[in-house]
Structures are given as C-alpha cells and as structure tokens.
Design a protein around this motif. Structure first.
Motif, PDB file in Angstrom:
ATOM      1  N   VAL A 101     134.191  11.763 -33.298  1.00 24.06           N
ATOM      2  CA  VAL A 101     134.811  10.653 -34.021  1.00 24.06           C
ATOM      3  C   VAL A 101     135.935  11.260 -34.843  1.00 24.06           C
ATOM      4  O   VAL A 101     135.703  11.837 -35.910  1.00 24.06           O
ATOM      5  N   GLY A 102     137.142  11.167 -34.307  1.00 23.44           N
ATOM      6  CA  GLY A 102     138.249  11.893 -34.918  1.00 23.44           C
ATOM      7  C   GLY A 102     138.006  13.379 -34.766  1.00 23.44           C
ATOM      8  O   GLY A 102     137.819  13.894 -33.664  1.00 23.44           O
ATOM      9  N   SER A 103     137.954  14.069 -35.878  1.00 23.80           N
ATOM     10  CA  SER A 103     137.686  15.514 -35.854  1.00 23.80           C
ATOM     11  C   SER A 103     136.231  15.825 -36.158  1.00 23.80           C
ATOM     12  O   SER A 103     135.850  16.991 -36.258  1.00 23.80           O
ATOM     13  N   GLN A 104     135.418  14.782 -36.297  1.00 26.11           N
ATOM     14  CA  GLN A 104     134.011  14.971 -36.667  1.00 26.11           C
ATOM     15  C   GLN A 104     133.118  14.934 -35.440  1.00 26.11           C
ATOM     16  O   GLN A 104     133.181  14.025 -34.627  1.00 26.11           O
ATOM     17  N   LYS A 105     132.270  15.951 -35.336  1.00 29.51           N
ATOM     18  CA  LYS A 105     131.322  16.031 -34.219  1.00 29.51           C
ATOM     19  C   LYS A 105     130.068  15.233 -34.562  1.00 29.51           C
ATOM     20  O   LYS A 105     129.467  15.432 -35.628  1.00 29.51           O
ATOM     21  N   VAL A 106     129.687  14.348 -33.673  1.00 31.53           N
ATOM     22  CA  VAL A 106     128.487  13.529 -33.879  1.00 31.53           C
ATOM     23  C   VAL A 106     127.473  13.878 -32.790  1.00 31.53           C
ATOM     24  O   VAL A 106     127.676  13.531 -31.610  1.00 31.53           O
ATOM     25  N   PRO A 107     126.392  14.577 -33.130  1.00 28.97           N
ATOM     26  CA  PRO A 107     125.400  14.940 -32.112  1.00 28.97           C
ATOM     27  C   PRO A 107     124.621  13.711 -31.646  1.00 28.97           C
ATOM     28  O   PRO A 107     124.342  12.801 -32.431  1.00 28.97           O
ATOM     29  N   VAL A 108     124.290  13.700 -30.373  1.00 29.41           N
ATOM     30  CA  VAL A 108     123.459  12.631 -29.810  1.00 29.41           C
ATOM     31  C   VAL A 108     122.279  13.291 -29.109  1.00 29.41           C
ATOM     32  O   VAL A 108     122.467  14.139 -28.235  1.00 29.41           O
ATOM     33  N   THR A 109     121.072  12.919 -29.514  1.00 31.68           N
ATOM     34  CA  THR A 109     119.860  13.449 -28.868  1.00 31.68           C
ATOM     35  C   THR A 109     118.988  12.280 -28.439  1.00 31.68           C
ATOM     36  O   THR A 109     119.255  11.123 -28.773  1.00 31.68           O
ATOM     37  N   PHE A 110     117.931  12.610 -27.709  1.00 33.51           N
ATOM     38  CA  PHE A 110     117.020  11.534 -27.290  1.00 33.51           C
ATOM     39  C   PHE A 110     115.582  12.015 -27.311  1.00 33.51           C
ATOM     40  O   PHE A 110     115.289  13.217 -27.267  1.00 33.51           O
ATOM     41  N   SER A 111     114.685  11.040 -27.364  1.00 31.31           N
ATOM     42  CA  SER A 111     113.256  11.271 -27.172  1.00 31.31           C
ATOM     43  C   SER A 111     112.847  10.554 -25.896  1.00 31.31           C
ATOM     44  O   SER A 111     113.440   9.538 -25.537  1.00 31.31           O
ATOM     45  N   ALA A 112     111.848  11.114 -25.211  1.00 34.41           N
ATOM     46  CA  ALA A 112     111.458  10.524 -23.927  1.00 34.41           C
ATOM     47  C   ALA A 112     109.954  10.587 -23.724  1.00 34.41           C
ATOM     48  O   ALA A 112     109.267  11.500 -24.220  1.00 34.41           O
ATOM     49  N   GLY A 113     109.446   9.593 -23.015  1.00 29.17           N
ATOM     50  CA  GLY A 113     108.050   9.565 -22.592  1.00 29.17           C
ATOM     51  C   GLY A 113     107.983   9.434 -21.089  1.00 29.17           C
ATOM     52  O   GLY A 113     108.829   8.770 -20.486  1.00 29.17           O
ATOM     53  N   VAL A 114     106.984  10.071 -20.476  1.00 27.57           N
ATOM     54  CA  VAL A 114     106.883  10.119 -19.016  1.00 27.57           C
ATOM     55  C   VAL A 114     105.509   9.622 -18.565  1.00 27.57           C
ATOM     56  O   VAL A 114     104.491   9.920 -19.200  1.00 27.57           O
ATOM     57  N   ALA A 115     105.493   8.862 -17.475  1.00 25.30           N
ATOM     58  CA  ALA A 115     104.243   8.435 -16.837  1.00 25.30           C
ATOM     59  C   ALA A 115     104.354   8.690 -15.341  1.00 25.30           C
ATOM     60  O   ALA A 115     105.457   8.755 -14.796  1.00 25.30           O
ATOM     61  N   GLU A 116     103.202   8.835 -14.690  1.00 25.12           N
ATOM     62  CA  GLU A 116     103.190   9.130 -13.254  1.00 25.12           C
ATOM     63  C   GLU A 116     102.443   8.054 -12.490  1.00 25.12           C
ATOM     64  O   GLU A 116     101.388   7.571 -12.933  1.00 25.12           O
ATOM     65  N   LEU A 117     103.001   7.660 -11.354  1.00 20.41           N
ATOM     66  CA  LEU A 117     102.379   6.669 -10.489  1.00 20.41           C
ATOM     67  C   LEU A 117     100.974   7.125 -10.078  1.00 20.41           C
ATOM     68  O   LEU A 117     100.763   8.294  -9.765  1.00 20.41           O
ATOM     69  N   ASN A 118     100.039   6.183 -10.091  1.00 15.39           N
ATOM     70  CA  ASN A 118      98.615   6.387  -9.762  1.00 15.39           C
ATOM     71  C   ASN A 118      97.863   7.041 -10.908  1.00 15.39           C
ATOM     72  O   ASN A 118      96.833   6.531 -11.347  1.00 15.39           O
ATOM     73  N   ALA A 119      98.349   8.165 -11.430  1.00 13.71           N
ATOM     74  CA  ALA A 119      97.648   8.826 -12.540  1.00 13.71           C
ATOM     75  C   ALA A 119      97.666   7.956 -13.795  1.00 13.71           C
ATOM     76  O   ALA A 119      96.694   7.941 -14.567  1.00 13.71           O
ATOM     77  N   ASP A 120      98.750   7.221 -14.020  1.00  9.64           N
ATOM     78  CA  ASP A 120      98.879   6.401 -15.225  1.00  9.64           C
ATOM     79  C   ASP A 120      98.951   4.911 -14.932  1.00  9.64           C
ATOM     80  O   ASP A 120      98.991   4.099 -15.857  1.00  9.64           O
ATOM     81  N   GLY A 121      98.967   4.527 -13.682  1.00 13.03           N
ATOM     82  CA  GLY A 121      99.061   3.117 -13.320  1.00 13.03           C
ATOM     83  C   GLY A 121      99.757   2.961 -11.986  1.00 13.03           C
ATOM     84  O   GLY A 121     100.367   3.907 -11.471  1.00 13.03           O
ATOM     85  N   VAL A 122      99.669   1.756 -11.434  1.00 10.13           N
ATOM     86  CA  VAL A 122     100.269   1.529 -10.121  1.00 10.13           C
ATOM     87  C   VAL A 122     101.405   0.513 -10.157  1.00 10.13           C
ATOM     88  O   VAL A 122     102.129   0.363  -9.173  1.00 10.13           O
ATOM     89  N   ASP A 123     101.559  -0.197 -11.277  1.00  5.40           N
ATOM     90  CA  ASP A 123     102.645  -1.167 -11.363  1.00  5.40           C
ATOM     91  C   ASP A 123     103.638  -0.740 -12.437  1.00  5.40           C
ATOM     92  O   ASP A 123     103.322   0.056 -13.323  1.00  5.40           O
TER      93      ASP A 123
END
Length: 346
Positions: A290-312
């Motif tokens: 933003v202009g000369s200012q650095k703005v960091p962007v990070t994320f958080s994430a959650g993961v699920a797996e087909l069959n092990a955690d559900g089928v739909d």
C-alpha cells in the motif's frame, strides 16, 4: 447451474407443447380438407397424428425423457410431410412445410441432432419435390431447383447459426453464474458441482480426496485500516497465489468474504497439509504493498478427508471449518487437519 439447465429444458417443453396444439388443430382441419379431396390415406394419417399430438401434450409436461418423446413426435411429423409431398393430387405448396424442418429440429433437438434431422428430411423433401413436380421445361426446372435448394440451405444455415450462438451464450451465462465476480474463481455453486464430479472420480478410481477451507487472517483489520479497496486487492492477490499452486485436477473456489475452499484429488489429509504449507510459505514471501508500506497477508486452514471425515460436501466443509477455527484459536497462520481430541491422543 442445474437450475439454469432445467429452465432451458422447460423452454423446450413450452415450445413443444405449443407445437403439439398447432399440430392437433392442423391435423383435424387438414384431415377434413383431404377427405373432401379424396386423399383418404393422408386424411387418416393426419387425424391419427393429431390425436397422438393431443395425448402427447400431457406426457411432455412431466416426462424426464423429453428428448425421446420429441423424436417420437418429430420423426412421424416429418415423415407425413414427405408422404403428403409424394402422393398424387397434392399441391407443390406442401413443400413450404419442409422449410419448417430445420427450425423445428434445431429448436427442439439442439444443434447436433437437429443438424442430422434437418439434413435427412430436407434432402428427402427436395428429392421428392423434383420427382413429383418437375416439368419438361428445362429453364423452369433449373430456376425451381435453385429456388428450393438455396432456400433450404438458407433455412438450415440460419437455424444452425442461431442454435450455435444460443448454446455459446448459454455456456457463457452458466460460466458466469458459477464464477466469483471479484476474484474470477469458482463460487460455491460451482464448488458443489465440482465436488460431485471429483468425489465420484475418487471413488471410482479408489484414490483419496481432501477438502480444505482457507481463511485470511486479520482481514477485517486490513479493511478497517486501509479501506475496502485494499481489502479487495488482498482478496484478488490471495486468489492468484492460491490459483498459482492449484493443480489442474483440483478445484479452487471462493465461498465467503475472505474464505476459500480447495478440493484436492488424489490427496490425503497429510498430502493436503504439505501442499497448503507450501502455499502458506508463498504468502509469507508475497505481501501486498500500500504505497511504500508492506502489508503481510497470511491464512489459517482446516483440512478434511473424504470417507475418513465424511462422504458429502457439507460434512467435509463442516469438519474443515472446525479445524480452521482451531487454527485461528491456536494463533493463526497455520494448517490443521485433526481435531483437538485426536491431536491429544497422537
């Protein structure tokens, strides 16, 4: 998207229903006229076909086999046209009905089937016309041949171009309906459709499939501090980073304000975590400015797996969402693929 396709089918039902009423009324009228003229076979065919059209009106309102019933209607309809054109004592003006074949075929059957239906019956109509109505006057015959051939080609060409453009416009509208306007990614509607396809593929080939939810950290603070314009820039920037690491076999979508979903084919939970960790490192290397200012962007994430955690999809998204907020509570900027209880046991 499915609703749009159903709407298109409903349009064809409405057109066919109107045509069936016209056929019923026309069949009754022509059968009377041709009975008076002594054309008993043609009159009989017309009244029987008119009654068949009347019966078909009720069927096409609810049938799921609309294409089959449309063919069951059009093939005899076009065949009666050919017969009416062929038998003695009929007028050459009957050929006018042949010119409606391309319009009806393309409108009710679509471009591919409509083309072949038009080609077969229009060519047959031209051949029968020449057999029945050509005289010994050569110049007149040439003029007549040119007239009916070029008019038939014109009708087929116009119908073909119209239907091709209609299909292209419909595909474009469906694509837009499944696309997030800001980021250009798929939206939730397209995500649901893609999950059905990818989960079926995973089951058929007996390969794993993982679903991840990705949520940008402190996005509200970016919006409040720098304004919504910068917030939109952060969303587009994040979408591009995610897209750059998404395989062609996977599906990336924006499903909320600052939330993205990623379906990964042939990926276990641990595979998905490894992939998301690579993306998380890429985010660290790619802040927005933003202009000369650095703005960091990070994320958080959650993961699920087909069959092990559900089928739909709903169940898998719910599981991934719970782990996403576990990542938020644990300090953000991380990926979690197991629940708190499972983590404690391990």
């Amino acid at each position: 998207m499915i609703a749009s396709l159903e709407q298109s089918q409903q349009h064809r039902r409405d057109v066919l229903r109107l045509l069936l009423w016209i056929t019923f009324i026309g069949g009754c009228l022509f059968s009377v006229v041709n009975t008076i003229r002594g054309l008993w076979w043609l009159a009989g065919l017309e009244i029987v076909y008119g009654l068949f059209s009347l019966a078909l009106i009720r069927i096409i309102r609810t049938t799921t086999y609309i294409q089959i019933w449309t063919l069951a209607y059009l093939i005899p309809f076009f065949s009666i046209m050919m017969y009416a054109l062929y038998i003695p004592n009929t007028s050459s003006s009957t050929f006018v009905w042949v010119l409606t074949i391309p319009v009806l075929s393309y409108l009710l059957l679509g471009r591919k089937v409509g083309f072949w239906s038009s080609l077969v019956f229009v060519v047959a109509g031209i051949v029968i016309y020449h057999f029945r109505f050509m005289t010994g006057n050569f110049p007149l015959n040439v003029a007549t041949t040119l007239n009916i051939t070029l008019s038939s080609i014109a009708m087929m060409s116009f119908a073909h171009i119209y239907e091709r453009n209609r299909e292209m416009n419909e595909e474009r509208l469906l694509e837009l309906a499944g696309t997030d306007r800001l980021t250009g990614l798929a939206n939730r509607m397209k995500l649901v459709e893609s999950f059905a396809r990818l989960s079926a593929l995973a089951s058929r080939n007996q390969v794993p499939l993982a679903v991840a939810l990705v949520d940008l950290d402190f996005f509200k603070m970016i919006n409040d501090k720098y304004g919504h314009g910068v917030g939109d820039e952060a969303l587009c920037h994040s979408a591009e980073l995610l897209r750059s690491k998404t395989r062609t076999t996977d599906m990336l979508a924006r499903v909320g304000g600052e939330e993205f979903a990623l379906i990964m084919l042939s990926a276990t939970r641990s595979d998905a975590v490894g992939h998301l960790e690579e993306i998380r490192k890429l985010f660290h290397k790619s802040p927005i400015w933003v202009g000369s200012q650095k703005v960091p962007v990070t994320f958080s994430a959650g993961v699920a797996e087909l069959n092990a955690d559900g089928v739909d999809l709903d169940t898998l998204l719910s599981k991934a969402d719970g782990r996403l907020y576990q990542a938020k509570r644990s300090g953000r900027d991380r990926v979690i693929s197991v629940d708190d209880v499972q983590a404690a046991v391990e």
